[in-house]
Design a protein around this motif. Structure first.
Motif, mmCIF file in Angstrom:
data_model
loop_
_atom_site.group_PDB
_atom_site.id
_atom_site.type_symbol
_atom_site.label_atom_id
_atom_site.label_comp_id
_atom_site.label_asym_id
_atom_site.label_seq_id
_atom_site.Cartn_x
_atom_site.Cartn_y
_atom_site.Cartn_z
ATOM 1 N N PRO A 118 -6.985 -1.741 -10.341
ATOM 2 C CA PRO A 118 -7.006 -1.375 -8.917
ATOM 3 C C PRO A 118 -7.590 0.016 -8.717
ATOM 4 O O PRO A 118 -7.406 0.908 -9.554
ATOM 5 N N THR A 119 -8.269 0.195 -7.617
ATOM 6 C CA THR A 119 -8.839 1.501 -7.300
ATOM 7 C C THR A 119 -7.793 2.445 -6.716
ATOM 8 O O THR A 119 -7.903 3.669 -6.858
ATOM 9 N N TYR A 120 -6.806 1.885 -6.050
ATOM 10 C CA TYR A 120 -5.737 2.672 -5.419
ATOM 11 C C TYR A 120 -4.417 1.940 -5.608
ATOM 12 O O TYR A 120 -4.382 0.714 -5.799
ATOM 13 N N ASP A 121 -3.321 2.680 -5.505
ATOM 14 C CA ASP A 121 -2.002 2.056 -5.516
ATOM 15 C C ASP A 121 -1.857 1.113 -4.325
ATOM 16 O O ASP A 121 -2.505 1.286 -3.280
ATOM 17 N N ALA A 122 -0.968 0.147 -4.466
ATOM 18 C CA ALA A 122 -0.759 -0.842 -3.403
ATOM 19 C C ALA A 122 -0.371 -0.180 -2.090
ATOM 20 O O ALA A 122 -0.834 -0.592 -1.011
ATOM 21 N N SER A 123 0.457 0.860 -2.137
ATOM 22 C CA SER A 123 0.890 1.522 -0.899
ATOM 23 C C SER A 123 -0.277 2.218 -0.200
ATOM 24 O O SER A 123 -0.330 2.280 1.033
ATOM 25 N N VAL A 124 -1.231 2.729 -0.979
ATOM 26 C CA VAL A 124 -2.399 3.401 -0.402
ATOM 27 C C VAL A 124 -3.323 2.378 0.250
ATOM 28 O O VAL A 124 -3.826 2.593 1.367
ATOM 29 N N LEU A 125 -3.559 1.268 -0.423
ATOM 30 C CA LEU A 125 -4.370 0.207 0.178
ATOM 31 C C LEU A 125 -3.727 -0.305 1.466
ATOM 32 O O LEU A 125 -4.417 -0.527 2.471
ATOM 33 N N ALA A 126 -2.418 -0.463 1.455
ATOM 34 C CA ALA A 126 -1.715 -0.930 2.659
ATOM 35 C C ALA A 126 -1.858 0.076 3.796
ATOM 36 O O ALA A 126 -2.076 -0.307 4.965
ATOM 37 N N ALA A 127 -1.761 1.358 3.483
ATOM 38 C CA ALA A 127 -1.909 2.383 4.522
ATOM 39 C C ALA A 127 -3.313 2.372 5.109
ATOM 40 O O ALA A 127 -3.501 2.568 6.322
ATOM 41 N N ALA A 128 -4.323 2.157 4.275
ATOM 42 C CA ALA A 128 -5.701 2.100 4.766
ATOM 43 C C ALA A 128 -5.930 0.872 5.650
ATOM 44 O O ALA A 128 -6.608 0.955 6.677
ATOM 45 N N ILE A 129 -5.361 -0.249 5.252
ATOM 46 C CA ILE A 129 -5.479 -1.460 6.071
ATOM 47 C C ILE A 129 -4.813 -1.248 7.422
ATOM 48 O O ILE A 129 -5.365 -1.591 8.477
ATOM 49 N N ASP A 130 -3.635 -0.649 7.408
ATOM 50 C CA ASP A 130 -2.943 -0.365 8.676
ATOM 51 C C ASP A 130 -3.763 0.587 9.554
ATOM 52 O O ASP A 130 -3.856 0.393 10.773
#
Length: 364
Positions: A166-178
């Motif tokens: 993964p390029t980013y942690d799951a929480s970071v990807l979720a924050a970007a999607i939000d």
């Protein structure tokens, strides 16, 4: 070059139906009401709403270098148009071209702005490189610079680990999607491996690009959420070459890519059977030539076993609806592709359109 707009008449079997239908085009609008004096441009055969390439890059040249001018981007778009692709979702471009959004000579365009990825974790010069802390703000920024979508790079080779990661942690990807959703954009995520795709599906991503690492449980979740899959089978066919080049230095990564390629047809078949919305995208630009939507459709049928009529729907009226473009309905948009034979019987027919009409103008 097409001439001035004039009323046009089309008489053919209008898919997905089986009846010969008379269509009339006036400007960029469709009607079933006769128009006196309309010029007949199709008399016989089969007609589809214009095809869709839902994962395309008219801003990236062969070899993954960014285009350097609007004319280069226009030329790539024209190649797709002349293959019958009359709507494109550009899934990330390092060259900005909002001027092409309503270009009358090019396919209708939905843009995702630039890819977002960490430093040295994507194709050189293509992505905006940002840290985990910067990613949500960058996602909101790209939501304003595209016209409806953003593109995240969810995974790429991790050279330190010697494998996909993964390029980013799951929480970071979720924050970007939000952040992108709050800014009014949908989110597409590039993902090959197993870990990142799980994170973005659970975070509510709108479309998974490629998706070779999908599992049965995630496929079911995508179906429940209505998350789209754009498989890019043509791109996945290159995995053996990627693996061969990588193997001397990164053998674990190479073997992983080979396994993903081998299992991918079954992944796509399972996604279709589960009811995941699947759309046709070639990943043209970089390593894939433009104008290959028909080849992608053939692979979805022959390798993944998706019935021909379902593939056609995904690449035509369903794909257009997904991107917000009307089809050949009353007061719909005047984009159509005509064929001599029924593509439902043989998808190879799609390689040779006999007539192409974009925005009410005849291009072939």
């Amino acid at each position: 070059m097409p001439g001035e707009l004039e009323p046009l008449h089309v008489r053919a079997v209008l898919l997905p139906g089986d009846e010969v239908t008379d269509l009339y085009l006036y400007g960029d609008t469709v009607t079933f009401e006769p128009i006196a004096g309309a010029r007949t441009i199709v008399d016989g055969g089969y007609v589809l709403p214009g095809l869709v390439d839902a994962h395309c890059h008219i801003g990236i040249k062969r070899g993954s270098a960014p285009v350097t001018s609007l004319d280069e981007a226009r030329a790539f778009g024209a190649v797709d148009r002349d293959a019958g692709v009359l709507a494109i979702r550009d899934a990330g471009s390092p060259f900005p071209y909002p001027e092409l959004d309503d270009d009358p000579e090019l396919p209708r365009l939905v843009r995702a702005g630039r890819h977002l990825a960490p430093a040295k974790r994507y194709l050189r010069g293509v992505a905006i490189e940002c840290t985990a802390e910067e990613l949500p703000a960058r996602a909101a920024e790209q939501a304003k610079l595209g016209n409806g979508w953003i593109k995240l790079v969810g995974d790429w080779i991790d050279r330190a680990e010697g494998d996909l990661g993964p390029t980013y942690d799951a929480s970071v990807l979720a924050a970007a999607i939000d952040a992108a959703h709050e800014a009014g954009a949908k989110v597409a995520v590039h993902t090959f491996g197993e870990e990142a795709v799980a994170a973005v599906v659970r975070a509510g991503v709108d479309s998974v690009e490629h998706g070779t690492g999908l599992s049965a449980g995630l496929i079911d979740e995508m179906a429940r959420r209505g998350t789209a899959l754009v498989p890019t089978m043509i791109n996945i066919a290159t995995f053996d070459d990627i693996a061969a080049h990588a193997h001397p230095k990164f053998p674990v990564y190479a073997d992983h890519m080979r396994r993903l390629k081998t299992g991918f047809p079954e992944v796509v078949r399972a996604a279709h059977e589960a009811g995941v919305p699947i759309y046709v995208g070639t990943d043209a630009g970089g390593g894939i030539d433009h104008g290959l939507a028909a080849e992608e459709m053939i692979l979805l049928n022959e390798l993944a076993g998706i019935p021909a009529d379902e593939v056609i729907a995904a690449a035509s009226w369903r794909g257009r609806e997904w991107l917000g473009f009307a089809s050949l309905t009353e007061r719909g948009l005047a984009d159509l592709v005509a064929y001599d034979a029924d593509p439902r019987q043989d998808l190879r027919v799609l390689r040779d359109p006999k007539r192409i009409v974009l925005r009410g103008r005849v291009w072939k």
